[in-house]
Design an enzyme around this catalytic site. Structure first.
Site, PDB file in Angstrom:
ATOM      1  N   ASP A  78      -3.738 -39.797 -48.129  1.00 19.20           N
ATOM      2  CA  ASP A  78      -4.020 -39.762 -46.770  1.00 19.20           C
ATOM      3  C   ASP A  78      -4.004 -38.387 -46.341  1.00 19.20           C
ATOM      4  OD1 ASP A  78      -3.158 -42.531 -47.077  1.00 19.20           O
ATOM      5  OD2 ASP A  78      -1.249 -42.382 -45.966  1.00 19.20           O
ATOM      6  N   TYR A  88       2.598 -42.715 -40.691  1.00 19.13           N
ATOM      7  CA  TYR A  88       4.020 -43.302 -40.920  1.00 19.13           C
ATOM      8  C   TYR A  88       4.022 -44.842 -41.052  1.00 19.13           C
ATOM      9  CZ  TYR A  88       3.955 -38.956 -38.067  1.00 19.13           C
ATOM     10  OH  TYR A  88       3.610 -37.911 -37.659  1.00 19.13           O
ATOM     11  N   HIS A 102      -1.070 -37.872 -50.743  1.00 21.43           N
ATOM     12  CA  HIS A 102      -1.716 -37.177 -49.778  1.00 21.43           C
ATOM     13  C   HIS A 102      -2.584 -35.882 -50.482  1.00 21.43           C
ATOM     14  CE1 HIS A 102       1.681 -38.997 -47.851  1.00 21.43           C
ATOM     15  NE2 HIS A 102       1.137 -38.809 -46.765  1.00 21.43           N
TER      16      HIS A 102
HETATM   17 NI    NI Z   1      -0.495 -39.493 -42.751  1.00 24.13          NI
END
Ligand code: NI
Length: 390
Positions: free
Chosen positions: A201, A293, A343
């Site tokens: 992400d 989130y 991430h």
């Molecule tokens: Ni994010």
């Protein structure tokens, strides 16, 4: 006396008539004999198989090496028996070259021509070739190397490939279609063992995303990138590379707000601006959506237009920023059907990927995109449906 002379003359005339009737002719047998016979018997002889001229009793025969001879008709069967032909055209054959040329040669020369690469029939000089997209064509044999160099195949079987999915499902597709089908979740190898989807992400990141892409390419595995529209606009070439290398590109909103607290129009804007950014960068919109989130409500689900993908393994890489910890988390939690959250904006995560990917592969895991994972598990992905794993 006058009467006597007249009688004599008449006798002479009669005699000379007899002499004319008794004049001889020569007739010829088909075996070379000839005989003189009274002319009035000629018809009888002709009916018995004699000929009126010598020329009629002989025939020219042709050898398969070009020689010719003249023989009596009676000898013709014997000569034909030993390989002579009655017609010159029977002594020649057409031979064909591998480049389309052809020519006539004597039959006796045929073995020599075949030995140096000529063919006895046109069909032998051509060959059907097959393209990896199902087309086929006929070319001269001497063109085959050129066409195979260009990607044509000599066997139809070589143009198709079997792909595999879970549950023992298989499908045969043209090789040209393999990338399309693997995008849809089909695998080039039999599907066995656990399979998981790595997801990243908040990127693309100018440095770390590329580093992750290098590792994925090194091991030949695929992942899914949930990109931020703002980052796509900043680093279009990075997302373009990921897309070109067969990874799946999803949306993670444009500016990473908590969508549950946004107005419907803001939700819409976050979605559509990211679609536009991706359209500009890779020429295609996102196939998946992951809300920031993990927060989504009915408004988000109704407007998003693609499946909502969450996760069931959270590496907490943003918190630890520790490659070893992230790698250990993945290795101790990954199991069949999982969606693993990371991430691609952290160097520690990029390093973790280079640690756990080879180890997962060593353990028999396969790493695929989210859509591939869903296909392999036989799960349909609809717009606005929510998935945590498969
Ligand atoms: Ni994010």
């Amino acid at each position: 006396m006058k009467k006597q002379v007249a009688l004599f003359l008449a006798f002479i005339l009669l005699f000379s008539g007899i002499t004319a009737l008794a004049s001889e002719v020569t007739v010829f047998a088909p075996d070379g004999r000839q005989v003189a016979i009274p002319a009035e018997e000629a018809e009888t002889y002709l009916n018995l198989g004699w000929y009126g001229t010598y020329e009629e009793t002989v025939q020219t025969l042709y050898a398969p090496d070009g020689r010719q001879i003249t023989v009596y008709l009676s000898e013709v069967p014997a000569y034909c028996q030993v390989g002579w032909y009655e017609k010159m055209e029977d002594t020649v054959v057409t031979v064909y070259a591998a480049d389309g040329r052809n020519m006539q040669i004597f039959k006796a020369e045929l073995p020599a021509y075949l030995a140096v690469g000529w063919y006895a029939s046109y069909e032998e000089t051509v060959q059907t070739l097959y393209a990896p997209d199902g087309r086929n064509m006929v070319v001269y044999k001497n063109e085959v190397p050129v066409y195979t160099e260009l990607g044509w195949y000599q066997n139809y079987e070589d143009t198709v490939q079997t792909l595999y999915a879970s549950g023992g499902r298989t499908i045969k597709v043209y090789k040209a279609e393999v990338p399309t089908y693997t995008m849809l979740g089909w695998s080039e190898r039999p599907v066995t063992g656990p399979v998981v989807a790595l997801t990243f992400d908040d990127g693309p990141h100018g440095v770390h995303t590329n580093s992750i892409l290098n590792t994925l390419a090194q091991y030949g595995v695929k992942a899914t990138f949930f990109t931020l529209g703002s980052q796509v606009a900043a680093y279009p070439s990075v997302v373009r590379r990921a897309y070109a290398e067969g990874h799946e590109i999803g949306s993670h909103s444009y500016s990473h707000p908590n969508l549950n607290t946004c107005s419907a129009s803001t939700v819409q804007s976050e979605i559509s601006r990211t679609v536009s950014a991706l359209q500009n960068a890779i020429g295609a919109g996102p196939t998946l959506f992951r809300p920031p989130y993990g927060n989504h409500n009915a408004t988000v689900r109704s407007k998003v237009g693609v499946p909502v993908i969450l996760w069931n393994v959270d590496t907490l890489d943003w918190k630890s920023r520790n490659a070893q910890k992230v790698a250990e988390h993945v290795l101790s939690h990954a199991s069949d059907g999982d969606i693993i959250l990371m991430h691609d904006i952290y160097g520690s995560t990029a390093e973790a990927v280079s640690i756990f990917v080879p180890e997962l592969l060593r353990r028999g895991f396969r790493l695929v995109t989210v859509s591939q994972l869903a296909t392999e598990k036989g799960q349909a992905l609809g717009a606005g449906t929510v998935h945590y794993g498969f």
